[in-house]
Design an enzyme around this catalytic site. Structure first.
Site, short mmCIF file in Angstrom:
data_model
loop_
_atom_site.label_atom_id
_atom_site.label_comp_id
_atom_site.label_asym_id
_atom_site.label_seq_id
_atom_site.Cartn_x
_atom_site.Cartn_y
_atom_site.Cartn_z
N TRP A 125 -9.56 9.04 -6.80
CA TRP A 125 -11.18 9.35 -7.15
C TRP A 125 -11.30 9.05 -8.59
O TRP A 125 -12.32 8.41 -9.03
CB TRP A 125 -11.28 11.15 -6.99
N TRP A 169 -21.20 13.22 -16.44
CA TRP A 169 -21.20 13.87 -15.03
C TRP A 169 -21.89 14.94 -15.09
O TRP A 169 -21.73 15.96 -15.90
CB TRP A 169 -20.18 13.71 -14.68
N ASN A 196 -10.34 4.16 4.36
CA ASN A 196 -10.07 4.06 2.80
C ASN A 196 -11.14 3.30 2.34
O ASN A 196 -11.54 3.60 1.08
CB ASN A 196 -8.67 3.56 2.46
N TRP A 254 -16.31 13.76 -10.38
CA TRP A 254 -15.38 13.35 -9.47
C TRP A 254 -14.38 14.47 -8.89
O TRP A 254 -14.16 14.43 -7.89
CB TRP A 254 -14.59 12.34 -10.20
N GLU A 273 1.04 -1.24 0.02
CA GLU A 273 0.12 -0.17 -0.02
C GLU A 273 0.73 1.06 -0.04
O GLU A 273 0.50 2.38 -0.54
CB GLU A 273 -0.93 0.08 1.15
N TRP A 332 1.86 1.58 -3.54
CA TRP A 332 0.53 2.25 -4.21
C TRP A 332 0.61 3.92 -3.93
O TRP A 332 0.30 4.77 -4.94
CB TRP A 332 -0.81 1.81 -3.77
#
Length: 280
Positions: A187, A111, A146, A164, A80, A83
């Site tokens: 996002w 959107w 998260n 977003w 992580e 990441w």
């Protein structure tokens, strides 16, 4: 709010890291559970530079060597950290990531930039327990688990079909662990327009997510006054912290039909978008 602020400084960051490494074996199984203290809690410290990823990596690798019973959990944790570092590299290669879709064709997705439902989302009044609990946690603490962030983001971008970037801006205003690269990448991942994104048709069902990751309802009860008949101190503090004009009482669920209605609207928008792409 101040009462929810974690201890600050490098010493506090190192102490938090050492505490986490002492219990890292539980990380793979507990990292998605917002009702448990299973994550490292280092995001604030990393965001403001009180600890660096290199220090985290070095101390974690050393602990894995001397405490092999924690090695698997530490390995998952470090994946992580990678990441998070990956998001920084993406931002370097694509500086427009906070404002532009990594996959440019998604700029044509329908959107909405604004909608009446946006205020309800920002005020944690969607009527969806897990979504509202996460948004209220963020309002008070500047943090959000998260797993819950993904559900909250999915609700905005898919059930409500709101851009977003609107959600990204709200998180940037509220999060104390806000990181420009990770915030933008995550996002876009949820919205389906990132370079390594979840497919758009993956629409999080907040009720199923709650059943799986908050099975006893402890997280939701903690942040939602009135949920399941409970009233935890944190939930009461949220009620005291909001503007009086909001005139909020105990939390109430929205109509069950809104889950299916939102999902159907998202899939219809996806079909419309695909048809437009195929025509060009």
């Amino acid at each position: 709010m101040e009462q929810f602020a974690p201890p600050a400084g490098e010493g506090a960051a190192l102490a938090r890291l050492d505490d986490f490494l002492d219990r890292a074996s539980a990380y793979p199984g507990g990292r998605d559970r917002p009702d448990l203290d299973a994550t490292s809690g280092l995001s604030d410290h990393l965001a403001v530079g009180e600890i660096s990823p290199r220090v985290v990596w070095a101390r974690a690798m050393l602990r894995a060597e001397v405490s092999p019973e924690h090695a698997a959990g530490i390995g998952k944790f470090l994946s992580e950290v990678i990441w998070r570092d990956f998001s920084r590299h993406l931002l370097i290669e694509f500086p427009q990531m906070p404002v532009a879709c990594c996959r440019p064709e998604w700029e044509g997705f329908p959107w909405r930039k604004d909608a009446p439902e946006l205020i309800g989302w920002q005020r944690a009044e969607t009527g969806v327990a897990l979504v509202d609990a996460g948004l209220r946690q963020m309002w008070l603490t500047g943090r959000m688990h998260n797993r819950v962030r993904m559900v909250v983001a999915s609700w905005l971008t898919k059930h409500l079909l709101i851009d977003w970037r609107v959600g990204l801006a709200h998180f940037a205003d509220c999060l104390t662990d806000w990181d420009p690269a990770a915030n933008a990448m995550n996002w876009q991942w949820v919205a389906g327009c990132g370079p390594d994104a979840a497919p758009y048709f993956r629409i999080f069902n907040p009720e199923r997510q709650a059943e799986q990751y908050d099975p006893q309802g402890d997280y939701r009860r903690r942040w939602l006054a009135g949920f399941d008949g409970a009233s935890y101190p944190e939930a009461e503090v949220w009620l005291q912290s909001i503007p009086p004009a909001w005139n909020r009482g105990p939390w109430l669920p929205g109509p069950p039909s809104m889950l299916a209605k939102g999902r159907n609207a998202a899939l219809a928008a996806l079909a419309q978008f695909r048809a437009t792409i195929s025509e060009t």
